[in-house]
Scaffold this motif. Structure first.
Motif, PDB file in Angstrom:
ATOM      1  N   UNK A 107       0.659  -1.605   0.020  1.00  0.00           N
ATOM      2  CA  UNK A 107       0.192   0.671  -0.266  1.00  0.00           C
ATOM      3  C   UNK A 107       1.145   1.230  -0.079  1.00  0.00           C
ATOM      4  N   UNK A 108       1.890   1.111   0.579  1.00  0.00           N
ATOM      5  CA  UNK A 108       2.747   2.401   1.234  1.00  0.00           C
ATOM      6  C   UNK A 108       3.719   1.892  -0.455  1.00  0.00           C
ATOM      7  N   UNK A 109       3.979   1.783  -0.987  1.00  0.00           N
ATOM      8  CA  UNK A 109       5.268   1.965  -2.750  1.00  0.00           C
ATOM      9  C   UNK A 109       3.933   1.809  -3.460  1.00  0.00           C
ATOM     10  N   UNK A 110       2.584   1.528  -3.526  1.00  0.00           N
ATOM     11  CA  UNK A 110       1.982   1.882  -4.897  1.00  0.00           C
ATOM     12  C   UNK A 110       1.002   2.909  -4.752  1.00  0.00           C
ATOM     13  N   UNK A 111       1.118   3.529  -6.326  1.00  0.00           N
ATOM     14  CA  UNK A 111       0.453   4.800  -6.754  1.00  0.00           C
ATOM     15  C   UNK A 111      -0.637   3.636  -7.393  1.00  0.00           C
ATOM     16  N   UNK A 112      -2.171   3.812  -7.820  1.00  0.00           N
ATOM     17  CA  UNK A 112      -2.669   3.894  -8.908  1.00  0.00           C
ATOM     18  C   UNK A 112      -3.599   4.787  -9.483  1.00  0.00           C
ATOM     19  N   UNK A 113      -2.767   4.656 -11.132  1.00  0.00           N
ATOM     20  CA  UNK A 113      -3.658   5.974 -11.978  1.00  0.00           C
ATOM     21  C   UNK A 113      -4.540   4.799 -12.647  1.00  0.00           C
ATOM     22  N   UNK A 114      -5.979   5.784 -12.523  1.00  0.00           N
ATOM     23  CA  UNK A 114      -6.966   5.459 -13.182  1.00  0.00           C
ATOM     24  C   UNK A 114      -7.573   5.914 -14.643  1.00  0.00           C
ATOM     25  N   UNK A 115      -8.174   5.931 -15.734  1.00  0.00           N
ATOM     26  CA  UNK A 115      -8.598   6.307 -16.661  1.00  0.00           C
ATOM     27  C   UNK A 115      -8.950   6.260 -17.548  1.00  0.00           C
ATOM     28  N   UNK A 116      -9.411   6.401 -18.368  1.00  0.00           N
ATOM     29  CA  UNK A 116     -10.664   6.004 -19.714  1.00  0.00           C
ATOM     30  C   UNK A 116     -10.354   6.174 -21.322  1.00  0.00           C
ATOM     31  N   UNK A 117     -10.331   5.618 -22.186  1.00  0.00           N
ATOM     32  CA  UNK A 117     -10.117   5.345 -23.394  1.00  0.00           C
ATOM     33  C   UNK A 117     -11.176   6.386 -24.342  1.00  0.00           C
ATOM     34  N   UNK A 118     -12.496   6.295 -24.041  1.00  0.00           N
ATOM     35  CA  UNK A 118     -12.903   7.276 -24.921  1.00  0.00           C
ATOM     36  C   UNK A 118     -14.461   7.093 -23.652  1.00  0.00           C
ATOM     37  N   UNK A 119     -15.669   8.107 -23.823  1.00  0.00           N
ATOM     38  CA  UNK A 119     -16.756   7.114 -23.728  1.00  0.00           C
ATOM     39  C   UNK A 119     -17.547   7.286 -24.219  1.00  0.00           C
ATOM     40  N   UNK A 120     -18.972   7.927 -25.243  1.00  0.00           N
ATOM     41  CA  UNK A 120     -19.575   7.326 -25.437  1.00  0.00           C
ATOM     42  C   UNK A 120     -21.265   7.818 -26.016  1.00  0.00           C
ATOM     43  N   UNK A 121     -22.087   7.735 -26.034  1.00  0.00           N
ATOM     44  CA  UNK A 121     -23.350   8.864 -26.761  1.00  0.00           C
ATOM     45  C   UNK A 121     -24.241   7.316 -27.696  1.00  0.00           C
ATOM     46  N   UNK A 122     -25.418   7.182 -27.155  1.00  0.00           N
ATOM     47  CA  UNK A 122     -26.025   6.423 -27.784  1.00  0.00           C
ATOM     48  C   UNK A 122     -25.484   5.192 -28.372  1.00  0.00           C
ATOM     49  N   UNK A 123     -26.091   4.376 -29.365  1.00  0.00           N
ATOM     50  CA  UNK A 123     -25.155   3.207 -29.270  1.00  0.00           C
ATOM     51  C   UNK A 123     -23.619   3.131 -29.455  1.00  0.00           C
ATOM     52  N   UNK A 124     -22.798   4.278 -29.905  1.00  0.00           N
ATOM     53  CA  UNK A 124     -21.623   3.947 -30.364  1.00  0.00           C
ATOM     54  C   UNK A 124     -20.702   5.520 -29.598  1.00  0.00           C
ATOM     55  N   UNK A 125     -19.241   5.180 -30.149  1.00  0.00           N
ATOM     56  CA  UNK A 125     -17.966   6.280 -29.256  1.00  0.00           C
ATOM     57  C   UNK A 125     -17.430   6.932 -29.931  1.00  0.00           C
ATOM     58  N   UNK A 126     -17.395   6.764 -31.501  1.00  0.00           N
ATOM     59  CA  UNK A 126     -16.401   6.956 -31.982  1.00  0.00           C
ATOM     60  C   UNK A 126     -16.437   7.988 -33.230  1.00  0.00           C
ATOM     61  N   UNK A 127     -17.532   8.933 -32.549  1.00  0.00           N
ATOM     62  CA  UNK A 127     -17.629  10.192 -32.854  1.00  0.00           C
ATOM     63  C   UNK A 127     -16.310  11.468 -32.327  1.00  0.00           C
ATOM     64  N   UNK A 128     -15.071  11.732 -32.585  1.00  0.00           N
ATOM     65  CA  UNK A 128     -14.233  12.505 -31.913  1.00  0.00           C
ATOM     66  C   UNK A 128     -14.077  13.347 -31.766  1.00  0.00           C
ATOM     67  N   UNK A 129     -15.177  14.443 -32.380  1.00  0.00           N
ATOM     68  CA  UNK A 129     -16.508  15.753 -32.547  1.00  0.00           C
ATOM     69  C   UNK A 129     -17.075  15.076 -30.644  1.00  0.00           C
ATOM     70  N   UNK A 130     -17.568  14.838 -30.978  1.00  0.00           N
ATOM     71  CA  UNK A 130     -18.136  14.973 -29.404  1.00  0.00           C
ATOM     72  C   UNK A 130     -17.740  14.550 -28.583  1.00  0.00           C
ATOM     73  N   UNK A 131     -18.509  15.971 -27.208  1.00  0.00           N
ATOM     74  CA  UNK A 131     -17.663  16.409 -26.420  1.00  0.00           C
ATOM     75  C   UNK A 131     -18.646  14.526 -25.382  1.00  0.00           C
ATOM     76  N   UNK A 132     -19.350  14.031 -25.447  1.00  0.00           N
ATOM     77  CA  UNK A 132     -19.263  12.712 -24.643  1.00  0.00           C
ATOM     78  C   UNK A 132     -18.106  11.700 -25.194  1.00  0.00           C
ATOM     79  N   UNK A 133     -18.119  11.027 -26.121  1.00  0.00           N
ATOM     80  CA  UNK A 133     -16.996  10.669 -26.532  1.00  0.00           C
ATOM     81  C   UNK A 133     -15.419  10.891 -25.870  1.00  0.00           C
ATOM     82  N   UNK A 134     -15.815  12.576 -26.064  1.00  0.00           N
ATOM     83  CA  UNK A 134     -13.540  12.604 -26.042  1.00  0.00           C
ATOM     84  C   UNK A 134     -14.077  13.404 -24.210  1.00  0.00           C
TER      85      UNK A 134
END
Length: 349
Positions: A246-273
């Motif tokens: 516990x003393x020696x470990x740092x945990x980082x957490x993130x995501x690759x993308x969000x999503x909106x409706x049925x998809x997430x591949x619109x790189x111009x959409x806030x919910x996705x990026x």
């Protein structure tokens, strides 16, 4: 023993007793091949003996906000005891899984012609067979940087497409575990925690799988986000079970993308990026906003943003060099995200 001498000795011991194990089912494979601070900002002291990076595939900020602390107790505790933002950014070019995850471990943009890693596909295609082949030039990673310093790394992923990394850096990833069962995958990561490793990467897939099947923000999708929260809770509990770990470990957490409706591949959409970026551990202040403690970075509001900004947003591609900074190692050669290693996890005051 000095840290680098310790990890070198540990790796030599591991190599001496190495083995290769392949599980019978294609859904689960285990491979153990040889089982400068920014201008005006003082360097942050590295306090980590080990870094664990977690990516929750397809987890949207909208879902984290909607479910809140009551339904996502582990993620919200992550924020309370660490440094975080719910307004980080993905890669600009694409908001899909494999390109963004490859950015996380290489510290590069996607577009190969501008020095990026070149991974533009999102499946198990056999060619290009490596990240280097996609980029048309050598591409290092957090795995190769740790390996060059005599350290040990491991990858735990819930999608088979991540085998690309093992092919790209076969000598630098000491263990690769791919299992479509996220609970079993976490079991295997927890079992690996006693092994002396410097860097582990854990990929969790429930939100993305549910999003594609039922739509982002659907009931099944929100259930998958809650499931991911429980999985993160199990990992944190296991890390904290041993006081030294516990003393020696740092945990980082993130995501690759969000999503909106049925998809997430619109790189111009806030919910996705728009994505989360969090950190917790002894090298991290409690309850701080990453933008508030990092004057060289700027909260982008709702903007998509571009590369090369004077005050850029926090990006998921910063995982690689932030992890290396915590381990007191130099940045990935040829990277661009957080290459100055000036992203703070502690307040300057």
């Amino acid at each position: 023993m000095p840290r680098r001498s310790r990890v070198t000795a540990s790796l030599v011991s591991l190599l001496a007793s190495a083995s290769v194990v392949l599980a019978g089912a294609p859904a689960c494979a285990v491979v153990a091949p040889d089982d400068v601070a920014g201008a005006g900002a003082p360097a942050r002291r590295a306090d980590s003996e080990s870094v664990l990076a977690i990516s929750i595939d397809g987890m949207s900020v909208a879902a984290v906000r909607k479910l809140g602390r009551k339904e996502l107790p582990n993620l919200y505790r992550f924020m309370r005891v660490g440094a975080s933002t719910m307004n980080a950014r993905t890669e600009r070019e694409m908001t899909v899984t494999l390109p963004n995850h490859t950015g996380m471990v290489t510290g590069r943009r996607i577009e190969a012609a501008k020095g990026g890693h070149g991974v533009t596909w999102n499946d198990d295609r056999p060619t290009p067979s490596t990240v280097q082949a996609a980029a048309g030039h050598d591409v290092g990673s957090v795995f190769t940087a740790v390996d060059a310093a005599g350290g040990s790394t491991a990858l735990f992923a819930a999608k088979t497409k991540f085998s690309l990394w093992q092919r790209s850096w076969p000598d630098a990833i000491d263990r690769t575990t791919i299992d479509l069962d996220n609970s079993a995958l976490v079991d295997q990561l927890i079992a690996d925690l006693p092994v002396d490793r410097d860097f582990r990467f854990l990929h969790l897939s429930p939100p993305d799988v549910a999003g594609h099947a039922h739509g982002w923000m659907s009931k099944p999708y929100l259930r998958a986000v809650r499931q991911s929260d429980k999985l993160v809770g199990r990992v944190v509990k296991a890390v904290n079970a041993d006081p030294a770990r516990r003393a020696g470990t740092t945990i980082l957490l993130t995501s690759d993308h969000g999503g909106h409706g049925p998809s997430h591949d619109d790189a111009t959409l806030l919910d996705d990026y728009r994505i989360v970026f969090m950190a917790r551990g002894s090298a991290v202040d409690h309850g701080v906003d990453l933008y508030a403690i990092n004057p060289t970075y700027k909260d982008p509001g709702t903007r998509r943003t571009v590369y090369g900004m004077r005050r850029p947003p926090v990006r998921n591609g910063m995982i690689a060099n932030l992890a290396l900074d915590l381990l007191d190692l130099p940045p990935v050669e040829g990277s661009e995200f957080d290459v100055a290693m000036d992203l703070r996890l502690t307040s300057p005051n």
